[in-house]
Design a protein around this motif. Structure first.
Motif, PDB file in Angstrom:
ATOM      1  N   GLN A 312      -9.493 -20.574  36.440  1.00  0.00           N
ATOM      2  CA  GLN A 312      -8.920 -19.784  35.268  1.00  0.00           C
ATOM      3  C   GLN A 312      -9.191 -18.281  35.496  1.00  0.00           C
ATOM      4  O   GLN A 312      -8.323 -17.274  35.410  1.00  0.00           O
ATOM      5  N   GLN A 313     -10.341 -17.967  36.253  1.00  0.00           N
ATOM      6  CA  GLN A 313     -10.631 -16.523  36.553  1.00  0.00           C
ATOM      7  C   GLN A 313      -9.574 -16.008  37.675  1.00  0.00           C
ATOM      8  O   GLN A 313      -9.111 -14.942  37.571  1.00  0.00           O
ATOM      9  N   ASP A 314      -9.346 -17.103  38.552  1.00  0.00           N
ATOM     10  CA  ASP A 314      -8.481 -16.527  39.601  1.00  0.00           C
ATOM     11  C   ASP A 314      -7.001 -16.415  39.249  1.00  0.00           C
ATOM     12  O   ASP A 314      -6.369 -15.637  39.505  1.00  0.00           O
ATOM     13  N   VAL A 315      -6.585 -17.382  38.204  1.00  0.00           N
ATOM     14  CA  VAL A 315      -5.040 -17.212  37.699  1.00  0.00           C
ATOM     15  C   VAL A 315      -5.044 -15.950  37.254  1.00  0.00           C
ATOM     16  O   VAL A 315      -3.966 -15.228  37.095  1.00  0.00           O
ATOM     17  N   GLN A 316      -6.167 -15.540  36.379  1.00  0.00           N
ATOM     18  CA  GLN A 316      -5.866 -14.360  35.772  1.00  0.00           C
ATOM     19  C   GLN A 316      -5.790 -13.164  36.363  1.00  0.00           C
ATOM     20  O   GLN A 316      -5.139 -12.258  36.146  1.00  0.00           O
ATOM     21  N   ALA A 317      -6.788 -13.046  37.283  1.00  0.00           N
ATOM     22  CA  ALA A 317      -6.952 -11.724  38.305  1.00  0.00           C
ATOM     23  C   ALA A 317      -5.719 -11.683  39.170  1.00  0.00           C
ATOM     24  O   ALA A 317      -4.964 -10.618  39.281  1.00  0.00           O
ATOM     25  N   LEU A 318      -5.549 -12.831  39.828  1.00  0.00           N
ATOM     26  CA  LEU A 318      -4.398 -12.649  41.064  1.00  0.00           C
ATOM     27  C   LEU A 318      -3.034 -12.838  40.271  1.00  0.00           C
ATOM     28  O   LEU A 318      -1.990 -12.368  40.926  1.00  0.00           O
ATOM     29  N   GLY A 319      -3.138 -13.847  39.270  1.00  0.00           N
ATOM     30  CA  GLY A 319      -1.580 -13.975  38.464  1.00  0.00           C
ATOM     31  C   GLY A 319      -0.889 -12.504  38.022  1.00  0.00           C
ATOM     32  O   GLY A 319       0.065 -12.285  38.008  1.00  0.00           O
ATOM     33  N   SER A 320      -1.918 -11.656  37.559  1.00  0.00           N
ATOM     34  CA  SER A 320      -1.568 -10.532  36.939  1.00  0.00           C
ATOM     35  C   SER A 320      -0.961  -9.563  38.117  1.00  0.00           C
ATOM     36  O   SER A 320       0.187  -8.984  37.887  1.00  0.00           O
ATOM     37  N   ILE A 322       0.551 -10.655  40.998  1.00  0.00           N
ATOM     38  CA  ILE A 322       1.906 -11.430  41.457  1.00  0.00           C
ATOM     39  C   ILE A 322       2.982 -10.989  40.378  1.00  0.00           C
ATOM     40  O   ILE A 322       4.053 -10.799  40.648  1.00  0.00           O
ATOM     41  N   ARG A 323       2.453 -11.006  39.007  1.00  0.00           N
ATOM     42  CA  ARG A 323       3.623 -11.030  38.108  1.00  0.00           C
ATOM     43  C   ARG A 323       4.134  -9.411  37.933  1.00  0.00           C
ATOM     44  O   ARG A 323       5.217  -9.206  37.950  1.00  0.00           O
ATOM     45  N   GLU A 324       3.115  -8.540  38.093  1.00  0.00           N
ATOM     46  CA  GLU A 324       3.367  -7.126  38.076  1.00  0.00           C
ATOM     47  C   GLU A 324       3.974  -6.453  39.106  1.00  0.00           C
ATOM     48  O   GLU A 324       5.160  -5.577  38.783  1.00  0.00           O
ATOM     49  N   GLN A 325       3.928  -7.012  40.292  1.00  0.00           N
ATOM     50  CA  GLN A 325       4.521  -6.442  41.571  1.00  0.00           C
ATOM     51  C   GLN A 325       5.526  -7.474  42.028  1.00  0.00           C
ATOM     52  O   GLN A 325       6.457  -7.057  43.040  1.00  0.00           O
ATOM     53  N   GLY A 326       6.124  -8.419  41.234  1.00  0.00           N
ATOM     54  CA  GLY A 326       6.935  -9.531  41.468  1.00  0.00           C
ATOM     55  C   GLY A 326       6.950 -10.091  43.158  1.00  0.00           C
ATOM     56  O   GLY A 326       7.848 -10.297  43.534  1.00  0.00           O
ATOM     57  N   ILE A 327       5.811 -10.568  43.441  1.00  0.00           N
ATOM     58  CA  ILE A 327       5.389 -10.914  44.779  1.00  0.00           C
ATOM     59  C   ILE A 327       5.693 -12.337  44.852  1.00  0.00           C
ATOM     60  O   ILE A 327       5.592 -13.116  43.994  1.00  0.00           O
ATOM     61  N   ARG A 328       6.490 -12.737  45.821  1.00  0.00           N
ATOM     62  CA  ARG A 328       6.966 -14.149  46.177  1.00  0.00           C
ATOM     63  C   ARG A 328       6.589 -14.315  47.454  1.00  0.00           C
ATOM     64  O   ARG A 328       6.433 -13.601  48.516  1.00  0.00           O
ATOM     65  N   ALA A 329       5.868 -15.598  47.777  1.00  0.00           N
ATOM     66  CA  ALA A 329       5.570 -16.135  49.085  1.00  0.00           C
ATOM     67  C   ALA A 329       6.799 -16.227  49.975  1.00  0.00           C
ATOM     68  O   ALA A 329       7.773 -16.494  49.674  1.00  0.00           O
TER      69      ALA A 329
END
Length: 330
Positions: A312-320, A322-329
């Motif tokens: 949960q901690q990682d999804v919140q920190a890194l997910g934000s 990813i979403r804010e910058q529109g990062i895609r692998a």
């Protein structure tokens, strides 16, 4: 013949768990199902033989066989950065399939790539966090140290560059998270892999990067890179002598790489609990601590709930990020 030390240790853990339940601590009423496992188990790894997840899985398999009383077959399902293995585990319904995974495959895989055919949060069950390691913020050997480095970086702004082994990797996301928590604003330059990142830093083409300690410390000790700090909230025995970024003034920043055991959502909860007790007991033995330390991991051996909190901690920190910058692998 006497019981193996691993099985004895796991049985003691199960007895402790049962005792806690009797005392009303809210733990599962039955941590061990006497009928499980009743056939060989499949341990799926998403990376090739000799990789860090593979070495961890094979180190775990032998004592886990003794603890559970069944053969464990390690299968390497390589591809898509570990996500082929993730999908295999997520869709397993035999009740005897589980996996050793890295953090990305259990947290942000679908956020980075919507085409991934499993949702790690919805389709996997956390079993036990095996080990953790911070990343090491590194710079060219001639760089300033500590807070002076951060001051120089803030002044340079986007004139500095940082490298990673690709878009969506932890080195990329970690640096973008650091930019959101500090005055550093370097530009990202992706490379094919860590050797290319090393060469670019040593050649002066990059000013910084985040590297796993097993890779970074050898270069630092050889005088080829300068270690600035570690990304965990406290200092790490895996990077002796380096301060945490918190010590250097970076607030609300805590990032580690980790590996863990995951099970499919279809596995009964009591079997997940039994597997978790066995894994956590095994990885905390002196023998496994030593093996995992050589692989670059600081042992944890958590409960399913402890691993769920880390996810949960990682999804919140890194997910934000990813979403804010529109990062895609890529």
């Amino acid at each position: 013949m006497s019981a193996s030390p691993y099985r004895t240790l796991c049985r003691r853990s199960l007895l402790s768990l049962a005792s806690a339940t009797a005392l009303g601590l809210g733990l599962p009423a039955q941590a061990e199902s006497p009928s499980w496992p009743n056939k060989p188990l499949r341990l799926i790894v998403g990376f090739p033989a000799g990789s860090s997840p593979d070495l961890t899985a094979r180190a775990l398999a032998e004592p886990l066989e003794k603890a559970l009383g069944q053969t464990i077959i390690v299968e390497n399902k390589v591809g898509a950065g570990g996500n082929i293995a993730g999908e295999t585990v997520a869709k397993a319904t035999d009740g005897h399939t589980f996996s050793v995974m890295i953090n990305g495959n259990m947290t942000i895989a679908k956020l980075l790539n919507p085409a991934v055919r499993y949702d790690p949060v919805k389709d996997l069950q956390p079993v036990s966090l095996i080990g953790v390691a911070p990343l090491v913020l590194v710079a060219p050997a001639i760089s300033l140290e500590g807070k002076a480095f951060f001051a120089a970086g803030a002044k340079a702004g986007n004139q500095w560059s940082y490298g990673s082994p690709g878009v969506g990797t932890v080195g990329h996301l970690g640096m973008e998270l650091l930019k959101s928590r500090s005055a550093l604003k370097p530009v990202h330059i992706p490379y094919a892999g860590y050797p290319q990142v090393f060469n670019a830093i040593q050649g002066g083409d990059l000013q910084l990067s985040m590297l796993p300690p097993a890779l970074a410390m050898a270069q630092i000790q050889a005088g080829k890179l300068r270690g600035i700090g570690v990304t965990s909230v406290a200092r790490s025995p895996l990077a002796p002598g380096l301060p945490s970024l918190k010590e250097l003034g970076v607030q609300n920043f805590d990032l580690e790489i980790w590996n863990a055991v995951a099970a499919p959502k279809a596995m009964p909860r009591e079997h997940v609990e039994q597997l978790a007790v066995a894994v956590s007991a095994i990885v905390r033995t002196p023998e496994m601590r030593a093996k995992l330390a050589l692989q670059g991991w600081q042992v944890v051996g958590s409960s399913p709930e402890g691993l769920a909190n880390r996810i949960q901690q990682d999804v919140q920190a890194l997910g934000s990020i990813i979403r804010e910058q529109g990062i895609r692998a890529q």
